[in-house]
Write an enzyme that holds these catalytic residues in place. Structure first.
Site, PDB file in Angstrom:
ATOM      1  N   GLU A 209       2.410  -4.314  -2.804  1.00 47.02           N
ATOM      2  CA  GLU A 209       2.663  -5.266  -4.120  1.00 47.02           C
ATOM      3  C   GLU A 209       1.642  -4.247  -4.627  1.00 47.02           C
ATOM      4  OE1 GLU A 209       1.398  -9.419  -4.351  1.00 47.02           O
ATOM      5  OE2 GLU A 209       3.767  -9.602  -5.339  1.00 47.02           O
ATOM      6  N   LYS A 339       6.116 -18.202 -11.553  1.00 47.63           N
ATOM      7  CA  LYS A 339       7.022 -17.367 -11.729  1.00 47.63           C
ATOM      8  C   LYS A 339       8.986 -17.759 -12.820  1.00 47.63           C
ATOM      9  CE  LYS A 339       5.257 -15.917  -7.724  1.00 47.63           C
ATOM     10  NZ  LYS A 339       5.305 -16.486  -5.460  1.00 47.63           N
TER      11      LYS A 339
HETATM   12  P1  PGA Z   1       6.395 -12.865  -3.590  1.00 52.78           P
HETATM   13  O1  PGA Z   1       5.188 -12.743  -3.399  1.00 52.78           O
HETATM   14  O2  PGA Z   1       7.029 -12.187  -4.259  1.00 52.78           O
HETATM   15  O3  PGA Z   1       6.787 -12.120  -2.668  1.00 52.78           O
HETATM   16  O4  PGA Z   1       6.881 -14.863  -3.436  1.00 52.78           O
HETATM   17  C1  PGA Z   1       4.272 -13.610  -4.274  1.00 52.78           C
HETATM   18  C2  PGA Z   1       3.037 -14.665  -4.477  1.00 52.78           C
HETATM   19  O5  PGA Z   1       3.149 -14.990  -2.879  1.00 52.78           O
HETATM   20  O6  PGA Z   1       2.400 -14.892  -4.889  1.00 52.78           O
HETATM   21 ZN    ZN Z   2       1.255 -17.085  -3.965  1.00 56.55          ZN
END
Ligand code: PGA
Ligand code: ZN
Length: 438
Positions: A209, A339
């Site tokens: 990220e 998400k």
């Molecule tokens: P991921 O990580 O997109 O790999 O799930 C993001 C998070 O855990 O917030």
């Molecule tokens: Zn997370």
């Protein structure tokens, strides 16, 4: 109202070089729009399922040709020409067509691509920015820019597991505008990069990220180094720049114990550790402090941190209205990490948002670790009035696509940053103001 005339889909690559999909939606009035679908690595077990080809001879089994074929085949055949009054109609049709609770038949990646592309095409057809259309879909009138929480240091699954916890983030709490927020964060990031080279001899390489990922000796040194970087950049920790942590503890929880830094803690031990971190560091948000399987101990975590830091559920909740309902009933959290690909459609994500908001929860709208150059997340977090947005670091263009869209929205639409008028406020700090963070 819009009618879909054609759906196209393409297998593309995400920021980790893994396949994902892009869907293009054509409407009868001539509007056309595409959307790209992200993909997580540190996934919760209750997430909707991405359809992967499982052909080991191609992209290690991760190909998305089946998902592409489902969009251009079965989904297009069912939806083209259908009367669709609203986004909710489209999403309900997709859910019904798939027919499985996890969306494993057609694939949550295929379904989300259609949900997003239809939404964007409808905004085009109406001649309004995507965030305004999303706000109308959600019935939200109080549109403002979310405050960014920005990944500074990475560990866990995003950085090869060199340290157990996943992210230490900075929150530019004193910034009054998005422009100022990103300028503050950039200063801290550059100070942190210098610190990494000075302390760890680490080159300026970044994790999934975009966070810096030197060989920290332990989890707490990530927190201490973040405070140092904030100070090196000339800011007051907690007053100008606060911190957040994504512990992502599901991924080091095994047989009822948390394995980090060479020790193995039970849930009470983990809660005490987090409590101390919130006391010793200016941490205003703790994400997944306990595992997705440790439901019975989340209420105690909330009790201990309430009023001092947000107790934010990611893997625990998986943007799933049923899981959020359980957490509300049990007083297990007070903030939702939203998400959209965890649940698979915009309408179900909206139901999750409403479940959280009606309990008075805080809302962080988040990207995934596997991202694309698409910027719809910025519009989503703005239109749906997220308190925080979590995109990753301010490096790597799949992250910058979203930050730059937020800057563009701020400049062209004259929107205010959440808490921005005063520069300080309880909504982004979980009831904790900059004054009592020391
Ligand atoms: P991921 O990580 O997109 O790999 O799930 C993001 C998070 O855990 O917030
Ligand atoms: Zn997370």
């Amino acid at each position: 109202m819009p009618t879909i005339t054609r759906l196209e889909a393409l297998e593309i690559l995400d920021s980790r070089g893994r396949p994902t999909i892009q869907v293009t939606c054509h409407l009868d009035g001539g509007a056309v729009a595409s959307a790209q679908v992200p993909s997580g690595a540190s996934t919760g077990s209750a997430e909707a399922l991405e359809l992967r080809d499982r052909d080991p001879s191609r992209h290690r089994g991760l190909g998305c040709r089946l998902a592409v074929a489902n969009v251009t085949g079965e989904i297009q055949a069912a939806l083209a020409g259908m009367d669709l009054e609203t986004q909710a109609d489209l999403d309900a049709a997709l859910i019904q067509l798939d027919g499985t609770p996890s969306k494993k038949r057609l694939g949550a990646n295929a379904i989300l691509g259609v949900s997003l592309a239809f939404c964007r095409a409808t905004a085009h057809a109406r001649g309004i920015p995507l965030f305004r259309h999303l706000a109308e879909v959600a019935g939200i009138t109080d549109v403002r820019l979310p405050r960014p929480t920005v990944n500074l240091f990475s560990g866990g699954k995003h950085a090869g597991g060199q340290v157990a916890i996943q992210d230490v983030l900075v929150v530019p709490v004193a910034a009054r505008t998005m422009d100022e927020a990103l300028a503050h964060v950039a200063e801290v990031f550059h100070a942190a990069a210098a610190l990494c080279s000075r302390k760890f001899g680490a080159r300026n390489l970044v994790a999934d990220e975009g966070g810096l990922a030197p060989a920290f000796p332990n989890a707490e040194s990530m927190l201490g180094s973040a405070v140092e970087a904030i100070q090196d950049a000339g800011f007051r920790p907690g007053e100008d720049i606060a911190m957040a942590v994504d512990v992502a503890s599901t991924h080091f929880f095994e047989n009822g114990r948390y394995h980090l830094d060479g020790s193995s803690l039970d849930s009470a031990g983990m809660i005490s550790l987090l409590d101390r971190w919130v006391t010793d560091y200016p941490v205003v948000s703790v994400e997944d402090g306990l595992s997705e399987d440790d439901w019975e101990n989340w209420p105690e975590l909330l009790r201990r941190l309430q009023g001092r830091a947000l107790v934010l559920g990611d893997d625990l909740l998986c943007t799933n209205p049923v899981r959020i309902g359980r957490a509300v009933t049990n007083s297990a959290a007070n903030a939702l990490l939203l998400k959209v690909n965890q649940v698979g459609t915009l309408s179900e994500s909206l139901a999750a948002l409403r479940a959280a908001r009606s309990a008075g929860w805080h809302l962080t709208i988040s990207a995934r670790s596997g991202e694309t150059e698409d910027d719809w997340l910025a519009d989503l977090a703005t239109g749906w009035a997220g308190d925080h947005i979590k995109i990753g670091s301010i490096t790597r263009s799949e992250r910058l696509a979203k930050y730059n869209r937020l800057l563009a929205i701020e400049q062209t639409e004259a929107l205010v940053l959440v808490g921005g008028a005063s520069g300080k406020g309880p909504r982004w700090a979980g009831g904790r103001t900059a004054c009592n963070l020391s």
